[in-house]
Design an enzyme around this catalytic site. Structure first.
Site, PDB file in Angstrom:
ATOM      1  N   TRP A  11       0.817  -1.208   0.000  1.00 33.70           N
ATOM      2  CA  TRP A  11       0.000   0.000   0.000  1.00 33.70           C
ATOM      3  C   TRP A  11       0.858   1.269   0.000  1.00 33.70           C
ATOM      4  O   TRP A  11       0.595   2.205  -0.761  1.00 33.70           O
ATOM      5  CB  TRP A  11      -0.958  -0.034   1.182  1.00 33.70           C
ATOM      6  N   LYS A 103      -4.946   0.190   8.631  1.00 37.37           N
ATOM      7  CA  LYS A 103      -6.297  -0.188   9.063  1.00 37.37           C
ATOM      8  C   LYS A 103      -6.209  -1.137  10.243  1.00 37.37           C
ATOM      9  O   LYS A 103      -5.896  -2.308  10.071  1.00 37.37           O
ATOM     10  CB  LYS A 103      -7.059  -0.835   7.900  1.00 37.37           C
ATOM     11  N   SER A 134      -9.730  -0.106  -1.609  1.00 38.26           N
ATOM     12  CA  SER A 134      -8.536   0.164  -2.428  1.00 38.26           C
ATOM     13  C   SER A 134      -7.501  -0.938  -2.283  1.00 38.26           C
ATOM     14  O   SER A 134      -6.716  -0.938  -1.345  1.00 38.26           O
ATOM     15  CB  SER A 134      -7.918   1.486  -1.971  1.00 38.26           C
ATOM     16  N   ALA A 136      -4.047  -2.376  -3.142  1.00 34.93           N
ATOM     17  CA  ALA A 136      -2.789  -1.821  -3.653  1.00 34.93           C
ATOM     18  C   ALA A 136      -2.517  -2.320  -5.080  1.00 34.93           C
ATOM     19  O   ALA A 136      -2.069  -1.569  -5.940  1.00 34.93           O
ATOM     20  CB  ALA A 136      -1.650  -2.233  -2.724  1.00 34.93           C
ATOM     21  N   LYS A 187     -13.900  -3.771   9.296  1.00 32.33           N
ATOM     22  CA  LYS A 187     -14.331  -4.598   8.162  1.00 32.33           C
ATOM     23  C   LYS A 187     -13.427  -5.814   7.965  1.00 32.33           C
ATOM     24  O   LYS A 187     -13.825  -6.801   7.347  1.00 32.33           O
ATOM     25  CB  LYS A 187     -14.451  -3.766   6.883  1.00 32.33           C
ATOM     26  N   ASP A 240     -15.653  -0.423   1.422  1.00 33.90           N
ATOM     27  CA  ASP A 240     -14.497  -1.248   1.782  1.00 33.90           C
ATOM     28  C   ASP A 240     -14.934  -2.666   2.156  1.00 33.90           C
ATOM     29  O   ASP A 240     -14.209  -3.640   1.927  1.00 33.90           O
ATOM     30  CB  ASP A 240     -13.732  -0.586   2.943  1.00 33.90           C
ATOM     31  N   THR A 244     -13.382  -5.934   0.324  1.00 32.75           N
ATOM     32  CA  THR A 244     -12.582  -6.876   1.121  1.00 32.75           C
ATOM     33  C   THR A 244     -13.239  -8.249   1.197  1.00 32.75           C
ATOM     34  O   THR A 244     -12.548  -9.264   1.267  1.00 32.75           O
ATOM     35  CB  THR A 244     -12.398  -6.348   2.559  1.00 32.75           C
ATOM     36  N   ARG A 251      -6.149 -10.697   2.323  1.00 28.45           N
ATOM     37  CA  ARG A 251      -5.506 -11.768   3.102  1.00 28.45           C
ATOM     38  C   ARG A 251      -6.405 -12.166   4.261  1.00 28.45           C
ATOM     39  O   ARG A 251      -6.339 -13.290   4.742  1.00 28.45           O
ATOM     40  CB  ARG A 251      -4.132 -11.326   3.574  1.00 28.45           C
ATOM     41  N   ASN A 252      -7.273 -11.248   4.732  1.00 23.97           N
ATOM     42  CA  ASN A 252      -8.206 -11.591   5.804  1.00 23.97           C
ATOM     43  C   ASN A 252      -9.190 -12.644   5.298  1.00 23.97           C
ATOM     44  O   ASN A 252      -9.459 -13.635   5.961  1.00 23.97           O
ATOM     45  CB  ASN A 252      -8.961 -10.336   6.270  1.00 23.97           C
TER      46      ASN A 252
HETATM   47  N1  LIG Z   1      -2.538  -3.640   0.740  1.00 22.37           N
HETATM   48  C1  LIG Z   1      -3.600  -2.884   0.538  1.00 22.37           C
HETATM   49  O1  LIG Z   1      -4.245  -2.965  -0.499  1.00 22.37           O
HETATM   50  C2  LIG Z   1      -4.031  -1.877   1.580  1.00 22.37           C
HETATM   51  C3  LIG Z   1      -5.016  -0.948   1.254  1.00 22.37           C
HETATM   52  C4  LIG Z   1      -5.417  -0.034   2.199  1.00 22.37           C
HETATM   53  C5  LIG Z   1      -4.819  -0.038   3.458  1.00 22.37           C
HETATM   54  N2  LIG Z   1      -3.874  -0.942   3.752  1.00 22.37           N
HETATM   55  C6  LIG Z   1      -3.260  -0.884   5.093  1.00 22.37           C
HETATM   56  O2  LIG Z   1      -1.918  -0.432   4.953  1.00 22.37           O
HETATM   57  C7  LIG Z   1      -1.110  -1.012   5.991  1.00 22.37           C
HETATM   58  C8  LIG Z   1       0.098  -1.666   5.337  1.00 22.37           C
HETATM   59  O3  LIG Z   1      -0.383  -2.743   4.560  1.00 22.37           O
HETATM   60  P1  LIG Z   1       0.407  -3.347   3.300  1.00 22.37           P
HETATM   61  O4  LIG Z   1      -0.563  -4.178   2.551  1.00 22.37           O
HETATM   62  O5  LIG Z   1       1.145  -2.277   2.576  1.00 22.37           O
HETATM   63  O6  LIG Z   1       1.458  -4.282   4.036  1.00 22.37           O
HETATM   64  P2  LIG Z   1       2.365  -5.418   3.415  1.00 22.37           P
HETATM   65  O7  LIG Z   1       2.026  -6.705   4.067  1.00 22.37           O
HETATM   66  O8  LIG Z   1       2.396  -5.334   1.920  1.00 22.37           O
HETATM   67  O9  LIG Z   1       3.799  -4.995   3.948  1.00 22.37           O
HETATM   68  C9  LIG Z   1       4.083  -4.847   5.293  1.00 22.37           C
HETATM   69  C10 LIG Z   1       5.292  -3.939   5.351  1.00 22.37           C
HETATM   70  O10 LIG Z   1       5.560  -3.639   6.722  1.00 22.37           O
HETATM   71  C11 LIG Z   1       6.936  -3.704   6.936  1.00 22.37           C
HETATM   72  N3  LIG Z   1       7.206  -3.929   8.348  1.00 22.37           N
HETATM   73  C12 LIG Z   1       7.278  -5.089   9.005  1.00 22.37           C
HETATM   74  N4  LIG Z   1       7.595  -4.873  10.297  1.00 22.37           N
HETATM   75  C13 LIG Z   1       7.730  -3.530  10.437  1.00 22.37           C
HETATM   76  C14 LIG Z   1       8.068  -2.690  11.521  1.00 22.37           C
HETATM   77  N5  LIG Z   1       8.336  -3.193  12.726  1.00 22.37           N
HETATM   78  N6  LIG Z   1       8.108  -1.348  11.313  1.00 22.37           N
HETATM   79  C15 LIG Z   1       7.806  -0.825  10.100  1.00 22.37           C
HETATM   80  N7  LIG Z   1       7.475  -1.582   9.032  1.00 22.37           N
HETATM   81  C16 LIG Z   1       7.451  -2.919   9.203  1.00 22.37           C
HETATM   82  C17 LIG Z   1       7.403  -4.824   6.024  1.00 22.37           C
HETATM   83  O11 LIG Z   1       8.760  -4.698   5.740  1.00 22.37           O
HETATM   84  C18 LIG Z   1       6.542  -4.576   4.798  1.00 22.37           C
HETATM   85  O12 LIG Z   1       7.174  -3.640   3.967  1.00 22.37           O
HETATM   86  C19 LIG Z   1      -2.007  -1.993   6.739  1.00 22.37           C
HETATM   87  O13 LIG Z   1      -2.474  -1.415   7.918  1.00 22.37           O
HETATM   88  C20 LIG Z   1      -3.174  -2.222   5.782  1.00 22.37           C
HETATM   89  O14 LIG Z   1      -4.382  -2.509   6.449  1.00 22.37           O
HETATM   90  C21 LIG Z   1      -3.445  -1.857   2.854  1.00 22.37           C
END
Ligand SMILES: NC(=O)c1ccc[n+]([C@@H]2O[C@H](COP(=O)([O-])OP(=O)(O)OC[C@H]3O[C@@H](n4cnc5c(N)ncnc54)[C@H](O)[C@@H]3O)[C@@H](O)[C@H]2O)c1
Length: 334
Positions: A11, A103, A134, A136, A187, A240, A244, A251-252
């Site tokens: 994201w 989230k 959304s 990513a 959600k 959302d 989801t 993944r949920n």
């Molecule tokens: N993926 C999506 O489509 C999406 C959309 C909207 C919101 N989100 C939210 O964005 C957030 C990130 O999700 P994502 O899908 O990008 O995650 P992801 O699983 O793709 O990646 C997780 C990232 O966190 C990093 N990480 C691990 N431990 C860490 C630490 N201690 N400190 C800092 N970073 C660390 C990892 O290196 C990795 O880059 C989540 O809260 C998710 O709910 C994701």
């Protein structure tokens, strides 16, 4: 404008591309310097496969990139938001706008992510939340997507709207940051439950029933916690929930399917291989519902299955056999 995105998961990477596309001087920071170097060199992030990152995007593991930033986006997984907030704090000023896109609800404190950031950064700057349906993977290939920029201060919400909005990323504003953040966190529990429903072999009717009645529960709790009812019917809420609960990108939901097929929650999360935020949110929601005295039968059953080893096959008869109700008279959301 100078923008920094903290968190190089899928994201954070997709959002940094949006900011770059909009002509902002953008840096993507990873907490892992080796990973930053790899992404900077290959111009591709394995967590957002198939997307070639714009040449203008800087990727680094050095927090000094925050100096002078106008916009800082926190895209860490929710368990790491407090830690990331503490790290960024020395670089923020009162003119920085900080946007939370994670989230979740913090374990132990049950705080929303913007509250965690405000605490961790000492409340030095304004904090907004960006949330909505959304994936990513889809924003990464610039498919039309809509989100909500929420902040009690409408001017800040509009600042974030201006920074992100373009011809494939449409942003609405809202002053209901409480509702928008709660929707995004809660959600994920419904997505897990819908996955379980799929894993058990139920079909569309059951899933629609589960999603709609879950939304009634989430709205009831959200209102108790200070959110606005209408937010739950909007992009951050119903929007959302739809994205989801119906997609294999979630993944949920994938973890839920495995649980529905017989795995334990732990086994399913290991198999999915990424943080399943709905698992943790289920516990927070359960605690909040108990504290607020809000009846949430679906979320309670999810909690019992995930944390107390309840047999999932005993859930359907309980939920289908609840006392008769009037849909309009006894549902907050509708
Ligand atoms: N993926 C999506 O489509 C999406 C959309 C909207 C919101 N989100 C939210 O964005 C957030 C990130 O999700 P994502 O899908 O990008 O995650 P992801 O699983 O793709 O990646 C997780 C990232 O966190 C990093 N990480 C691990 N431990 C860490 C630490 N201690 N400190 C800092 N970073 C660390 C990892 O290196 C990795 O880059 C989540 O809260 C998710 O709910 C994701």
């Amino acid at each position: 404008m100078k923008a920094v995105v903290l968190g190089s998961g899928g994201w954070g990477t997709a959002l940094s591309q949006v900011l770059c596309d909009n002509g902002h001087e953008t840096t993507l920071w990873s907490h892992d310097p080796a990973k930053a170097e790899q992404v900077a060199k290959t111009r591709e992030n394995p967590l957002l496969k198939g997307v070639r990152l714009p040449d203008a995007l800087r990727v680094t593991g050095d927090l000094a990139c925050l100096a002078g930033a106008d916009l800082v986006v926190c895209a860490s997984p929710s368990f790491a938001v407090r830690e990331t907030g503490r790290k960024m704090a020395p670089y923020l000023t009162e003119r920085t706008v900080l946007v939370s896109v994670s989230k979740g609800i913090e374990r132990d404190t049950n705080l929303r992510m913007s509250q965690v950031l405000t605490q961790a950064t000492g409340g030095v700057c304004r904090v907004a939340a960006l949330s909505g349906p959304s994936h990513a993977e889809e924003v990464g290939i610039r498919l039309p997507t809509g989100c909500v920029s929420a902040c009690q201060d409408r001017e800040t919400a509009r600042f974030v709207q201006d920074a992100f909005m373009n011809d494939y990323f449409r942003i609405y504003t809202s002053d209901d940051i409480v509702g928008v953040e709660l929707c995004g966190a809660m959600k994920n529990v419904v997505a897990l439950s819908c996955g379980i429903c799929d894993g058990l072999g139920f079909q569309d009717n059951t899933k629609a029933l589960l999603m709609t009645r879950s939304m009634a529960e989430l709205t009831a709790l959200g209102e108790h916690l200070g959110g606005t009812r209408r937010t739950f019917g909007g992009l951050a809420g119903m929007g959302d929930l739809i994205v989801t609960c119906t997609s294999m990108h979630s993944r949920n939901r994938r973890a839920g399917i495995l649980i529905g097929k017989g795995m334990t929650a732990r086994e399913a999360m290991e198999e999915v291989g990424a943080v399943v935020e709905g698992y943790y949110a289920a516990e927070s929601i359960h605690q909040l519902a108990e504290k607020e005295g809000v009846e949430m039968p679906i979320c309670r059953c999810a909690y019992e299955v995930l944390y107390q080893g309840r047999d999932i096959r005993s859930v359907t008869p309980e939920l289908m056999g609840r006392a008769k109700k009037d849909e309009l008279l006894e549902t907050t959301w509708l």
